[in-house]
Every structure is written in C-alpha cells, then in structure tokens.
Design a protein around this motif. Structure first.
Motif, PDB file in Angstrom:
ATOM      1  N   ASP A 177      46.098  41.091  38.202  1.00 24.76           N
ATOM      2  CA  ASP A 177      45.214  40.123  37.550  1.00 24.76           C
ATOM      3  C   ASP A 177      44.460  40.482  36.474  1.00 24.76           C
ATOM      4  O   ASP A 177      44.071  41.672  36.465  1.00 24.76           O
ATOM      5  N   PHE A 178      44.309  39.666  35.389  1.00 30.45           N
ATOM      6  CA  PHE A 178      43.382  40.141  34.439  1.00 30.45           C
ATOM      7  C   PHE A 178      42.207  39.902  34.733  1.00 30.45           C
ATOM      8  O   PHE A 178      41.708  38.838  34.882  1.00 30.45           O
ATOM      9  N   ILE A 179      41.245  41.127  34.513  1.00 29.55           N
ATOM     10  CA  ILE A 179      39.753  41.046  34.713  1.00 29.55           C
ATOM     11  C   ILE A 179      39.036  41.060  33.386  1.00 29.55           C
ATOM     12  O   ILE A 179      39.484  41.942  32.538  1.00 29.55           O
ATOM     13  N   PHE A 180      38.275  40.054  33.249  1.00 29.04           N
ATOM     14  CA  PHE A 180      37.265  40.062  32.130  1.00 29.04           C
ATOM     15  C   PHE A 180      35.918  40.033  32.491  1.00 29.04           C
ATOM     16  O   PHE A 180      35.553  39.054  33.469  1.00 29.04           O
ATOM     17  N   GLY A 181      35.084  40.816  31.999  1.00 27.18           N
ATOM     18  CA  GLY A 181      33.641  40.549  32.292  1.00 27.18           C
ATOM     19  C   GLY A 181      32.777  40.924  30.974  1.00 27.18           C
ATOM     20  O   GLY A 181      33.013  42.028  30.214  1.00 27.18           O
ATOM     21  N   ASP A 182      31.762  39.949  30.747  1.00 29.01           N
ATOM     22  CA  ASP A 182      30.704  40.258  29.787  1.00 29.01           C
ATOM     23  C   ASP A 182      29.557  40.248  30.362  1.00 29.01           C
ATOM     24  O   ASP A 182      29.059  39.732  31.562  1.00 29.01           O
ATOM     25  N   LEU A 183      28.506  39.767  29.495  1.00 27.95           N
ATOM     26  CA  LEU A 183      26.883  39.615  30.017  1.00 27.95           C
ATOM     27  C   LEU A 183      26.734  38.455  30.805  1.00 27.95           C
ATOM     28  O   LEU A 183      25.762  38.359  31.649  1.00 27.95           O
ATOM     29  N   ASP A 184      27.747  37.470  30.710  1.00 33.82           N
ATOM     30  CA  ASP A 184      27.766  36.188  31.366  1.00 33.82           C
ATOM     31  C   ASP A 184      28.448  36.072  32.809  1.00 33.82           C
ATOM     32  O   ASP A 184      28.167  35.497  33.759  1.00 33.82           O
ATOM     33  N   GLY A 185      29.424  37.163  33.083  1.00 29.17           N
ATOM     34  CA  GLY A 185      29.881  37.081  34.158  1.00 29.17           C
ATOM     35  C   GLY A 185      31.400  37.774  34.149  1.00 29.17           C
ATOM     36  O   GLY A 185      31.677  38.010  33.076  1.00 29.17           O
ATOM     37  N   VAL A 186      31.914  37.753  35.377  1.00 28.66           N
ATOM     38  CA  VAL A 186      33.377  38.207  35.417  1.00 28.66           C
ATOM     39  C   VAL A 186      34.477  36.896  36.071  1.00 28.66           C
ATOM     40  O   VAL A 186      34.146  36.332  36.578  1.00 28.66           O
ATOM     41  N   MET A 187      35.382  36.980  34.839  1.00 33.17           N
ATOM     42  CA  MET A 187      36.593  36.063  35.436  1.00 33.17           C
ATOM     43  C   MET A 187      37.720  36.773  35.974  1.00 33.17           C
ATOM     44  O   MET A 187      38.316  37.963  35.463  1.00 33.17           O
ATOM     45  N   VAL A 188      38.688  36.152  36.826  1.00 31.50           N
ATOM     46  CA  VAL A 188      39.857  36.719  37.174  1.00 31.50           C
ATOM     47  C   VAL A 188      40.688  35.537  36.732  1.00 31.50           C
ATOM     48  O   VAL A 188      41.042  34.611  37.122  1.00 31.50           O
ATOM     49  N   VAL A 189      41.659  36.242  35.860  1.00 24.89           N
ATOM     50  CA  VAL A 189      42.795  35.493  35.483  1.00 24.89           C
ATOM     51  C   VAL A 189      44.061  35.825  36.061  1.00 24.89           C
ATOM     52  O   VAL A 189      44.566  37.085  36.108  1.00 24.89           O
ATOM     53  N   PRO A 190      44.822  34.662  36.862  1.00 22.28           N
ATOM     54  CA  PRO A 190      45.975  35.285  37.447  1.00 22.28           C
ATOM     55  C   PRO A 190      46.978  35.906  36.545  1.00 22.28           C
ATOM     56  O   PRO A 190      46.941  35.487  35.367  1.00 22.28           O
ATOM     57  N   LYS A 191      47.767  36.928  37.017  1.00 24.11           N
ATOM     58  CA  LYS A 191      48.630  37.758  36.246  1.00 24.11           C
ATOM     59  C   LYS A 191      49.501  36.919  35.474  1.00 24.11           C
ATOM     60  O   LYS A 191      49.734  37.349  34.109  1.00 24.11           O
ATOM     61  N   ASP A 192      50.279  35.930  35.924  1.00 25.47           N
ATOM     62  CA  ASP A 192      51.105  35.003  35.122  1.00 25.47           C
ATOM     63  C   ASP A 192      50.689  34.261  34.052  1.00 25.47           C
ATOM     64  O   ASP A 192      51.085  33.770  33.110  1.00 25.47           O
ATOM     65  N   LEU A 193      49.042  34.232  34.142  1.00 28.79           N
ATOM     66  CA  LEU A 193      48.456  33.263  33.019  1.00 28.79           C
ATOM     67  C   LEU A 193      48.025  34.226  31.915  1.00 28.79           C
ATOM     68  O   LEU A 193      47.137  33.600  30.897  1.00 28.79           O
ATOM     69  N   THR A 194      48.009  35.633  32.011  1.00 28.81           N
ATOM     70  CA  THR A 194      47.394  36.317  31.113  1.00 28.81           C
ATOM     71  C   THR A 194      47.635  36.220  29.800  1.00 28.81           C
ATOM     72  O   THR A 194      46.243  35.982  28.907  1.00 28.81           O
TER      73      THR A 194
END
Length: 231
Positions: A177-194
């Motif tokens: 799964d794709f992990i994205f994080g910045d100053l506002d927080g962290v999002m988990v993007v399901p692998k197939d939706l990357t």
C-alpha cells in the motif's frame, strides 16, 4: 543497492517523486471521491521534524508485547531488514500498549542501507536528534528513551497490520500500500489505487493552480468555483 519496485511500467522511484509534489488533504479528497473515506491515519502520528514527508510503498512489521530478552528474536528482526526493497516505507504497528521506543537511529540507519526511505511508527521512537541529522523522515505517536528490547518483539513482517485511524479506530495497511505523509497527516493509498490516485491528484492540482490565481486576483469566488470544480 536493491532493485527499485516497479508498478506496471512505472518505476516506483518516479512515482514517489510525483507523490512528493502532492499534499495529504488532496489525497484524502481524491480517495474519498473514489469511495475510500477511511484511509487517514490518526493525527497522533506526526513527523519528527517540520518539513518531513514520506512517500513510498509499505513494508509492514507486526509486533507484540514480550518480557523475554531473546537475542534470537533480535537477530530475526535484523535479518528482516534485508528483505526491504528500495524505496519502501517501514510501517510498524503499535504491538504493545506500553510506552516503549519501537524505532531509533540504528533501526533507521540499517533500514536506509537496505532500501527504506522513511518510517511510520504507531508508537514511540528515540534517538530523535540523530534521526533529524540523518534527514530520515519518521512519523510516530511519541518520543521517549525506553529500550524496546525485552518489552516488544517482532512477530512477522510483510503481513497486513493495523495502525490507529482518524475516522475509524484503525486503518489496515497491506504490504505495498502506498504511504504518504506530510505536516497535515498520513494517508494510506490501497496498492491497486497507487497510480489512479496519483494521476487524479495531478489533474486536480492543475485545476487548483489556475483557480488559485483567479481567487488571488479578486475574481468573483462563486464564478471561479463554478469554473473549476475539482471533483
């Protein structure tokens, strides 16, 4: 150096660089529009320092509480690091209710040498000044100096894990799964939706850039909004 992950015809390093131009709120909006409203990690997981950003596929680590100081378990965790593939984000679940540091400088140094480009830790970290000097981005719930060995141990890796969520009690993170994080927080993007999420975010950002100029110069905000509906 290990080989870079490839998704379809897209090199994962390139995907990560494109994601780094985005921001968490935009990714949240796009995911919600796609029917995935519950991918935000708890606001308690914050970057160690201002400006830190994480972007990459998850390499998951599942842990549990222990009272044993079993060196073989430590060696198993160190051996696990050799399975990482650049550019991954190590994701450690809470594993224990006790306040211990699940991640530190040596973990980061070793992981970085084997392909990790950041970490998301649903618990504590230590060696913070060293991590900042390394410029290694880490998001965690708290900091303390408490050694985890003899209090926490790894059960498994590259298996589904749960981290604390913002709109739900937990968010599931699967390997890749794709992990994205910045100053506002962290999002988990399901692998197939990357890639679909990335491409839609880039489309929306293009619209925002035009609308931002029009808002700033004082155009009728209603008219600007109608012209540039994002989603």
């Amino acid at each position: 150096m290990t080989n870079s992950i490839v998704q379809g015809n897209q090199n994962m390093e390139q995907i990560c660089e494109r994601y780094k131009r985005l921001y968490a709120a935009l990714i949240f909006d796009v995911l919600e529009h796609m029917g995935h409203s519950y991918q935000a990690v708890s606001h308690e997981l914050v970057p160690l320092a201002q400006g830190m950003k994480i972007a990459g596929p998850a390499f998951t680590v599942k842990g549990t509480t222990t009272c044993e100081k079993d060196e073989s378990k430590r060696y198993k965790r160190l051996a696990m690091i050799k399975q990482m593939t650049h550019p991954c984000i190590e994701v450690r679940d809470a594993g224990t209710p006790f306040h211990v540091a699940l991640y530190g400088e040596l973990s980061a140094t070793t992981a970085k040498a084997h392909g990790a480009v950041g970490a998301l830790v649903d618990g504590g970290i230590r060696d913070s000044s060293h991590l900042i000097k390394m410029d290694f981005p880490v998001f965690a719930r708290y900091r303390n100096p408490v050694e985890a060995f003899g209090r926490w141990m790894m059960l498994d890796y590259q298996v589904p894990v749960l981290v604390h969520g913002e709109l739900t009690e937990t968010v599931r993170v699967d390997p890749g799964d794709f992990i994205f994080g910045d100053l506002d927080g962290v999002m988990v993007v399901p692998k197939d939706l990357t890639l679909p999420v990335l491409e839609e975010c880039e489309r929306v950002m293009g619209i925002e850039d035009v609308a931002r100029v029009e808002f700033a110069r004082g155009d009728d905000p209603v008219a600007v909004f109608e012209r540039h509906k994002r989603l």
